[in-house]
Design an enzyme around this catalytic site. Structure first.
Site, PDB file in Angstrom:
ATOM      1  N   SER A 125       0.843  -1.253   0.009  1.00  0.00           N
ATOM      2  CA  SER A 125      -0.060  -0.088   0.035  1.00  0.00           C
ATOM      3  C   SER A 125       1.012   1.185  -0.103  1.00  0.00           C
ATOM      4  CB  SER A 125      -0.851  -0.119   1.302  1.00  0.00           C
ATOM      5  OG  SER A 125      -1.480   1.116   1.610  1.00  0.00           O
ATOM      6  N   TYR A 150      -2.372  -1.318  10.812  1.00  0.00           N
ATOM      7  CA  TYR A 150      -2.677  -1.740   9.548  1.00  0.00           C
ATOM      8  C   TYR A 150      -1.587  -1.641   8.567  1.00  0.00           C
ATOM      9  CZ  TYR A 150      -3.897  -1.924   4.708  1.00  0.00           C
ATOM     10  OH  TYR A 150      -4.033  -1.898   3.244  1.00  0.00           O
ATOM     11  N   LYS A 154       1.943  -4.006   6.510  1.00  0.00           N
ATOM     12  CA  LYS A 154       2.410  -3.817   5.006  1.00  0.00           C
ATOM     13  C   LYS A 154       4.087  -3.448   5.033  1.00  0.00           C
ATOM     14  CE  LYS A 154      -1.511  -4.563   3.217  1.00  0.00           C
ATOM     15  NZ  LYS A 154      -2.085  -5.751   2.764  1.00  0.00           N
TER      16      LYS A 154
END
Ligand code: NAD
Ligand code: UFG
Length: 340
Positions: A125, A150, A154
């Site tokens: 992302s 979150y 990544k």
């Protein structure tokens, strides 16, 4: 016909990618635990493609259960979408995010080693870039501090995959950093189907346009941007899906164990511009108010698309109008989302 295992293939980006793979001559096997998607997606995929895909209801963290998929299918490559993705939820439930997102990836890598599967595409992302005035973000832009668990999953998974690639040079791994995927398939049969009240801009606007929610709050209009609202690089999910096919093709020819690409359009759209574009698509005004900034938001984020254009041959085709019109078509055809 090479077979691609698509983990999380029942989800928003995964389901659109399944269609692109099918259209490009790949066979697809899907592994998804339905934690954030509905089984009805499989019926919709069949309606669109005329094919019923092989589907395993499996938690990718459960290596033994996932092993069955590798035993029963000759997997040529993997696209790993399976993961939890809600920023706010990750702040409340960090352990679930770390164990699910990291656990599922490690499980997939172990099975790649065990079964000699050498090609992997991973959903990363643009969130890993963090805050910087220096836009567009190129693949060489420094990684930032993430503002939520979150984002850290990544960031960490990119590092884990770099280490894995170094240790196993026969593997070919492609990290794709998505910017903001929006829109839906032109059929209106699949699209983004969040549970509860949406967190992201487009699903929220759709619900306000449909009258399910009263009013959109713009999170801040005092940013240092032309109209004061944040700017993002929205990319049509069908374009994004096509980017995955390009990535698989690239892995067939590259010598490098690891590669990295941004997937965006290279164009920034402000929140106010997004609302205007959606109003054009749905034919009426979207009720909105200005509220305070949302913690963790950065002012401007958009991609440099040069590397993906040059090496993958990838260029997004759709603009903001198609993103809004397909999003609206999906919303009006499925006002309550898909049934369980
Ligand atoms: P999504 O929630 O619609 O799809 C993810 C799918 O994975 C769901 O069907 C869910 O049921 C499944 N899943 C989750 N954990 C699983 C597990 N342990 N085992 C098996 N299945 C599991 O999300 P999406 O928007 O399609 O995102 C796909 C991937 O792309 C995610 O990894 C996400 O973090 C990443 N990504 C998304 C965005 C975005 O804005 N949508 C942006 C950047 C990156
Ligand atoms: N916004 C509003 N009101 C809302 C929702 C959003 O004004 O009700 C604004 C946000 O402040 C932001 C813009 O709309 O300026 C886009 O917000 P989204 O939540 O749709 O998207 P983000 O850019 O915050 O983040 C998304 C995903 C992340 C991912 C990132 C980059 O949620 O997981 O894109 O891919 F990392």
């Amino acid at each position: 016909m090479p077979t691609v295992l698509v983990t999380g293939g029942n989800g928003y980006i995964g389901s659109h990618t399944v269609i692109s793979l099918f259209e490009n001559g790949y066979d697809v096997v899907i592994a998804d635990n339905l934690s954030n998607s509905k089984m009805e997606v499989q019926n919709r995929l069949e309606k669109i493609t005329g094919k019923r895909f092989k589907f395993y209801n499996v938690d990718c963290c459960d290596t033994d259960a996932l092993r069955k998929v590798f035993e029963e299918n000759k997997i040529d490559s993997i696209i790993h979408f399976a993961g939890l993705k809600a920023v706010g939820e990750s702040v409340r439930m960090p352990l679930e995010y770390y164990s699910n997102n990291i656990g599922s990836m490690i499980s997939v890598c172990k099975l790649m080693t065990e079964f000699g599967v050498n090609k992997l595409v991973f959903s990363s992302s643009a969130t890993v870039y963090g805050e910087s005035e220096d836009v567009p973000f190129t693949e060489e832009s420094p990684l930032g501090m993430c503002t939520n668990p979150y984002g850290w999953t990544k960031w960490m998974l990119e590092q884990i995959l770099r280490d894995y690639a170094k240790a196993t040079p026969e593997k070919k791994i492609c990290l794709l950093r998505y910017f903001n995927p929006v829109g839906a398939h032109e059929s209106g049969l699949i699209g983004e189907d969040p549970r509860g009240i949406p967190n992201n801009l487009f699903p929220y606007i759709s619900k306000v346009a449909a009258g399910t929610l009263d009013c959109l709050t713009i999170f801040g209009d005092d940013y240092n941007t032309p109209d004061g609202t944040c700017i993002r690089d929205y990319i049509h999910v069908v374009d994004l899906a096509k980017g995955h096919v390009k990535a698989i093709e690239f892995l067939d020819k590259t010598e490098d164990p690891i590669c990295l690409f941004n997937l965006g359009t290279g164009h920034g759209t402000s929140v106010k511009e997004a609302i205007k574009a959606f109003e054009k698509a749905c034919g009426h005004e979207i009720n909105h108010v200005i509220g305070p900034r949302r913690p963790g938001d950065i002012a401007v984020s958009f991609a440099s698309t040069e590397k993906a254009e040059k090496l993958l041959g990838f260029k997004a085709e759709y603009g903001i109008d198609e993103m809004c019109s397909t999003c609206w078509k999906w919303q009006t055809m499925n006002p309550d989302g898909l049934k369980d």
